[in-house]
Design a protein around this motif. Structure first.
Motif, short mmCIF file in Angstrom:
data_model
loop_
_atom_site.label_atom_id
_atom_site.label_comp_id
_atom_site.label_asym_id
_atom_site.label_seq_id
_atom_site.Cartn_x
_atom_site.Cartn_y
_atom_site.Cartn_z
N LEU A 12 -3.90 49.13 75.73
CA LEU A 12 -4.58 49.97 74.74
C LEU A 12 -4.13 51.43 74.90
N ARG A 13 -3.97 51.89 76.12
CA ARG A 13 -3.46 53.25 76.36
C ARG A 13 -2.09 53.41 75.73
N ALA A 14 -1.22 52.42 75.93
CA ALA A 14 0.13 52.47 75.38
C ALA A 14 0.09 52.49 73.85
N LEU A 15 -0.78 51.70 73.25
CA LEU A 15 -0.90 51.68 71.79
C LEU A 15 -1.35 53.04 71.25
N ILE A 16 -2.26 53.68 71.96
CA ILE A 16 -2.77 54.99 71.52
C ILE A 16 -1.70 56.06 71.70
N LEU A 17 -1.10 56.11 72.89
CA LEU A 17 -0.15 57.18 73.19
C LEU A 17 1.17 57.02 72.44
N SER A 18 1.49 55.80 72.04
CA SER A 18 2.71 55.60 71.26
C SER A 18 2.47 55.89 69.78
N GLY A 19 1.21 56.03 69.41
CA GLY A 19 0.88 56.30 68.01
C GLY A 19 0.69 55.05 67.16
N ARG A 20 0.81 53.88 67.77
CA ARG A 20 0.63 52.63 67.01
C ARG A 20 -0.82 52.44 66.58
N VAL A 21 -1.75 52.99 67.37
CA VAL A 21 -3.15 53.06 66.97
C VAL A 21 -3.45 54.54 66.80
N GLU A 22 -3.70 54.96 65.57
CA GLU A 22 -3.75 56.38 65.23
C GLU A 22 -5.10 57.03 65.53
N THR A 23 -5.03 58.36 65.65
CA THR A 23 -6.22 59.17 65.83
C THR A 23 -7.24 58.84 64.74
N GLY A 24 -8.50 58.71 65.16
CA GLY A 24 -9.57 58.44 64.21
C GLY A 24 -9.81 56.97 63.93
N THR A 25 -8.94 56.10 64.44
CA THR A 25 -9.11 54.67 64.21
C THR A 25 -10.38 54.17 64.89
N LEU A 26 -11.20 53.46 64.15
CA LEU A 26 -12.40 52.85 64.69
C LEU A 26 -12.00 51.57 65.41
N LYS A 54 1.78 62.68 74.31
CA LYS A 54 2.40 61.45 73.79
C LYS A 54 3.87 61.39 74.18
N ASP A 55 4.58 62.51 74.03
CA ASP A 55 6.00 62.55 74.37
C ASP A 55 6.21 62.29 75.86
N GLN A 56 5.36 62.89 76.67
CA GLN A 56 5.45 62.71 78.12
C GLN A 56 5.23 61.24 78.48
N TYR A 57 4.27 60.60 77.85
CA TYR A 57 3.99 59.20 78.11
C TYR A 57 5.17 58.32 77.71
N ARG A 58 5.73 58.58 76.52
CA ARG A 58 6.88 57.79 76.05
C ARG A 58 8.03 57.89 77.03
N GLU A 59 8.35 59.10 77.44
CA GLU A 59 9.47 59.29 78.36
C GLU A 59 9.21 58.60 79.70
N LYS A 60 7.99 58.71 80.20
CA LYS A 60 7.67 58.10 81.49
C LYS A 60 7.76 56.57 81.40
N ALA A 61 7.29 56.00 80.29
CA ALA A 61 7.35 54.54 80.12
C ALA A 61 8.79 54.05 80.14
N VAL A 62 9.67 54.76 79.43
CA VAL A 62 11.08 54.36 79.39
C VAL A 62 11.73 54.61 80.76
N GLU A 63 11.41 55.73 81.38
CA GLU A 63 11.96 56.03 82.70
C GLU A 63 11.56 54.96 83.72
N ASP A 64 10.30 54.54 83.69
CA ASP A 64 9.83 53.49 84.60
C ASP A 64 10.60 52.19 84.37
N ALA A 65 10.82 51.84 83.10
CA ALA A 65 11.57 50.62 82.78
C ALA A 65 13.02 50.73 83.26
N LEU A 66 13.60 51.91 83.13
CA LEU A 66 14.97 52.12 83.60
C LEU A 66 15.06 52.01 85.12
N ARG A 67 14.05 52.53 85.80
CA ARG A 67 14.04 52.41 87.27
C ARG A 67 14.02 50.94 87.70
N ILE A 68 13.24 50.15 86.99
CA ILE A 68 13.18 48.71 87.29
C ILE A 68 14.54 48.07 87.02
#
Length: 135
Positions: free
Chosen positions: A23-37, A86-100
């Motif tokens: 759910l955090r990833a959906l919010i920070l990636s923008g797939r679930v937008e601000t104000g969504t119930l 949001k940008d920081q989260y996106r970069e960290k998610a990709v960086e973590d995947a690259l480390r793996i």
């Protein structure tokens, strides 16, 4: 609202952590937008086939992080998140995947150049203008 979260009952990661991370990833990636119930706790628990306590914990944790807001009698909504966060989260998610991926390459004893060529090939095969395009 249906929230696209997949829970793996066989995972060693606790169910609440799986739900919270997705759910955090959906919010920070923008797939679930601000104000969504979001669904009510009871409705979401039913959708995910888990306990109400599990969903309540997820909502409380994400509210404490400032990602959700609960309005008494109205429901739980996605809070406004700064673009920088949001940008920081996106970069960290990709960086973590690259480390793996690098760790996997090291375990397979790939040379650095082989790994770079493999990454380039995967990018060429999978990158599209829809997914981000040239930067």
């Amino acid at each position: 609202m249906f929230v696209p979260i997949q829970v793996d009952e066989n995972s060693t990661e606790p169910m609440y952590a799986q739900i919270e991370n997705q759910l955090r990833a959906l919010i920070l990636s923008g797939r679930v937008e601000t104000g969504t119930l979001l669904p009510s706790i009871r409705e979401f628990a039913s959708q995910l086939q888990c306990s109400i306590i599990t969903v309540r914990r997820v909502y409380q944790d994400l509210e404490n992080e400032g990602l959700l807001r609960t309005k008494q009698g109205t429901g739980t909504f996605v809070a406004e998140v700064e673009q920088g966060e949001k940008d920081q989260y996106r970069e960290k998610a990709v960086e973590d995947a690259l480390r793996i991926a690098v760790q996997a390459a090291l375990q397979m004893k790939l040379r650095k150049q082989e790994f770079k060529e493999l990454v380039d090939r995967v990018i060429q095969e999978n990158w599209s203008d829809e997914g981000g395009g040239e930067r």
